[in-house]
Design a protein around this motif. Structure first.
Motif, PDB file in Angstrom:
ATOM      1  N   ARG A  43      31.866  46.781  57.586  1.00 58.06           N
ATOM      2  CA  ARG A  43      31.880  48.171  58.061  1.00 58.06           C
ATOM      3  C   ARG A  43      30.746  48.432  59.057  1.00 58.06           C
ATOM      4  O   ARG A  43      30.481  49.575  59.406  1.00 58.06           O
ATOM      5  CB  ARG A  43      31.800  49.135  56.881  1.00 58.06           C
ATOM      6  CG  ARG A  43      32.992  49.017  55.959  1.00 58.06           C
ATOM      7  CD  ARG A  43      32.882  49.847  54.699  1.00 58.06           C
ATOM      8  NE  ARG A  43      33.888  49.421  53.741  1.00 58.06           N
ATOM      9  CZ  ARG A  43      35.116  49.948  53.635  1.00 58.06           C
ATOM     10  NH1 ARG A  43      35.468  50.941  54.417  1.00 58.06           N
ATOM     11  NH2 ARG A  43      35.979  49.484  52.752  1.00 58.06           N
ATOM     12  N   GLU A  61      32.830  53.288  59.877  1.00 55.49           N
ATOM     13  CA  GLU A  61      34.246  53.183  59.515  1.00 55.49           C
ATOM     14  C   GLU A  61      35.029  54.353  60.109  1.00 55.49           C
ATOM     15  O   GLU A  61      36.109  54.158  60.696  1.00 55.49           O
ATOM     16  CB  GLU A  61      34.420  53.179  57.999  1.00 55.49           C
ATOM     17  CG  GLU A  61      35.886  53.190  57.590  1.00 55.49           C
ATOM     18  CD  GLU A  61      36.100  53.289  56.094  1.00 55.49           C
ATOM     19  OE1 GLU A  61      37.239  53.602  55.694  1.00 55.49           O
ATOM     20  OE2 GLU A  61      35.147  53.061  55.324  1.00 55.49           O
ATOM     21  N   GLN A  62      34.497  55.546  59.982  1.00 53.61           N
ATOM     22  CA  GLN A  62      35.154  56.726  60.534  1.00 53.61           C
ATOM     23  C   GLN A  62      35.308  56.605  62.050  1.00 53.61           C
ATOM     24  O   GLN A  62      36.381  56.904  62.608  1.00 53.61           O
ATOM     25  CB  GLN A  62      34.342  57.972  60.192  1.00 53.61           C
ATOM     26  CG  GLN A  62      34.910  59.273  60.711  1.00 53.61           C
ATOM     27  CD  GLN A  62      34.027  60.468  60.365  1.00 53.61           C
ATOM     28  OE1 GLN A  62      33.049  60.336  59.621  1.00 53.61           O
ATOM     29  NE2 GLN A  62      34.360  61.611  60.900  1.00 53.61           N
ATOM     30  N   GLN A  64      35.430  53.846  63.754  1.00 50.66           N
ATOM     31  CA  GLN A  64      36.389  52.785  64.066  1.00 50.66           C
ATOM     32  C   GLN A  64      37.829  53.279  63.943  1.00 50.66           C
ATOM     33  O   GLN A  64      38.691  52.954  64.769  1.00 50.66           O
ATOM     34  CB  GLN A  64      36.173  51.585  63.153  1.00 50.66           C
ATOM     35  CG  GLN A  64      37.143  50.442  63.400  1.00 50.66           C
ATOM     36  CD  GLN A  64      37.040  49.886  64.816  1.00 50.66           C
ATOM     37  OE1 GLN A  64      36.046  49.280  65.178  1.00 50.66           O
ATOM     38  NE2 GLN A  64      38.068  50.102  65.627  1.00 50.66           N
ATOM     39  N   ARG A  65      38.108  54.051  62.920  1.00 53.94           N
ATOM     40  CA  ARG A  65      39.467  54.572  62.753  1.00 53.94           C
ATOM     41  C   ARG A  65      39.829  55.500  63.917  1.00 53.94           C
ATOM     42  O   ARG A  65      40.963  55.447  64.438  1.00 53.94           O
ATOM     43  CB  ARG A  65      39.597  55.300  61.415  1.00 53.94           C
ATOM     44  CG  ARG A  65      39.473  54.364  60.215  1.00 53.94           C
ATOM     45  CD  ARG A  65      39.809  55.070  58.913  1.00 53.94           C
ATOM     46  NE  ARG A  65      39.524  54.223  57.764  1.00 53.94           N
ATOM     47  CZ  ARG A  65      40.318  53.257  57.315  1.00 53.94           C
ATOM     48  NH1 ARG A  65      41.471  53.022  57.946  1.00 53.94           N
ATOM     49  NH2 ARG A  65      39.991  52.533  56.267  1.00 53.94           N
ATOM     50  N   ALA A  69      42.776  54.784  66.840  1.00 47.98           N
ATOM     51  CA  ALA A  69      43.843  55.757  67.079  1.00 47.98           C
ATOM     52  C   ALA A  69      44.020  56.038  68.564  1.00 47.98           C
ATOM     53  O   ALA A  69      45.143  56.294  69.028  1.00 47.98           O
ATOM     54  CB  ALA A  69      43.554  57.045  66.318  1.00 47.98           C
ATOM     55  N   SER A  74      47.111  52.490  64.006  1.00 43.32           N
ATOM     56  CA  SER A  74      46.920  53.334  62.823  1.00 43.32           C
ATOM     57  C   SER A  74      46.502  52.545  61.589  1.00 43.32           C
ATOM     58  O   SER A  74      45.978  53.122  60.639  1.00 43.32           O
ATOM     59  CB  SER A  74      48.210  54.102  62.514  1.00 43.32           C
ATOM     60  OG  SER A  74      49.287  53.215  62.289  1.00 43.32           O
ATOM     61  N   SER A  75      46.742  51.238  61.588  1.00 42.58           N
ATOM     62  CA  SER A  75      46.390  50.410  60.436  1.00 42.58           C
ATOM     63  C   SER A  75      45.046  49.733  60.678  1.00 42.58           C
ATOM     64  O   SER A  75      44.929  48.846  61.532  1.00 42.58           O
ATOM     65  CB  SER A  75      47.477  49.345  60.207  1.00 42.58           C
ATOM     66  OG  SER A  75      47.111  48.491  59.135  1.00 42.58           O
ATOM     67  N   VAL A  76      44.025  50.175  59.943  1.00 43.91           N
ATOM     68  CA  VAL A  76      42.671  49.620  60.060  1.00 43.91           C
ATOM     69  C   VAL A  76      42.183  49.296  58.650  1.00 43.91           C
ATOM     70  O   VAL A  76      42.074  50.185  57.812  1.00 43.91           O
ATOM     71  CB  VAL A  76      41.706  50.609  60.745  1.00 43.91           C
ATOM     72  CG1 VAL A  76      40.317  49.986  60.873  1.00 43.91           C
ATOM     73  CG2 VAL A  76      42.234  51.040  62.101  1.00 43.91           C
ATOM     74  N   GLU A  77      41.900  48.030  58.398  1.00 43.07           N
ATOM     75  CA  GLU A  77      41.451  47.591  57.079  1.00 43.07           C
ATOM     76  C   GLU A  77      40.053  46.988  57.177  1.00 43.07           C
ATOM     77  O   GLU A  77      39.683  46.423  58.212  1.00 43.07           O
ATOM     78  CB  GLU A  77      42.406  46.542  56.501  1.00 43.07           C
ATOM     79  CG  GLU A  77      43.827  47.034  56.306  1.00 43.07           C
ATOM     80  CD  GLU A  77      44.746  45.927  55.809  1.00 43.07           C
ATOM     81  OE1 GLU A  77      44.256  44.800  55.567  1.00 43.07           O
ATOM     82  OE2 GLU A  77      45.962  46.191  55.678  1.00 43.07           O
TER      83      GLU A  77
END
Length: 236
Positions: A43, A61-62, A64-65, A69, A74-77
């Motif tokens: 992270r 993390e926020q 990165q998401r 976008a 939309s898929s971030v792990e």
């Protein structure tokens, strides 16, 4: 770059790794309906000197998401390896192989796995470990006798990876026209504002635009004249 694929998985070490070079290509791919997912080993919690990791990790993390976008992802792990001290080895290979089995990509993307950036700057151990493990895991994912416990978890072998594309390589073999996604790549990197403001005193938008446009134009001079994102492509 090959275009006869539908699903891609990008695997890197930290938030912002993809935005420093790949995001323009990703934007172009999602524009035409291809699916791209992101998997990050950490992270980025050790990336900002003025923020404690417990505060920094959720913030990055926020960012990165939000960044993903912007370019249609939309898929971030996050795999929750520890930032700065990622270890190449079985655990990392298994985690990445599991992600490949989950997402079943035809194209896997990662970042420079070599010791240096073109012999000029030393690469970080995290980039080296994740890049190397991703190249290995692309094969591991298709072999049911490597990490057989993954099948017990419902993750059946996936032998459909056809290429691994390494961004940031000093030995690029293929390139993608960056023009359609270039402006969004700037906005995507700009979403990492907290990190960028800690990194430089320059205006964040000026910094992002100068860095990304300069790289895309320099790459384009090697690949036909248009702004481009380059990859070293390994076929499987």
């Amino acid at each position: 770059m090959p275009t006869d694929w539908q699903r891609a998985l990008a695997v890197v070490a930290h938030p912002d790794d993809l935005e420093y070079g790949c995001a323009a290509a990703v934007a172009g791919w999602t524009d035409v309906g291809r699916e791209v997912a992101y998997v990050l080993a950490t992270r980025g919690e050790a990336g900002i000197d003025t923020l404690e990791p417990a505060e920094c990790g959720p913030l990055r993390e926020q960012e990165q998401r939000a960044s993903a976008a912007v370019v249609g992802v939309s898929s971030v792990e996050f795999l929750d390896h520890k930032d700065g001290v990622i270890e190449y080895g079985l655990r990392l290979r298994r985690d990445i192989a599991a992600a490949i089995r989950r997402h079943r990509p035809e194209l896997v993307i990662t970042l420079n796995h070599r010791d240096t950036w073109g012999g000029v700057a030393w690469n970080t151990p995290d980039h080296v470990a994740v890049g190397r493990a991703t190249l290995d895991a692309a094969s591991d994912a298709g072999n049911r006798w490597i990490f057989p416990e993954l099948a017990d978890q419902g993750l059946e072998p996936w032998n459909g990876v056809r290429w691994v594309a390494v961004a940031g390589s000093a030995q690029p073999t293929h390139a993608v026209d960056a023009t359609p996604g270039l402006e969004r790549s700037v906005r995507s990197l700009l979403e990492h504002r907290t990190y960028i403001e800690a990194l430089t005193n320059e205006d964040p938008e000026t910094y992002c635009r100068t860095f990304l446009l300069g790289n895309a134009e320099a790459t384009g001079r090697r690949f036909g004249g248009k702004p481009a994102v380059a990859f070293e492509l390994f076929s499987r």
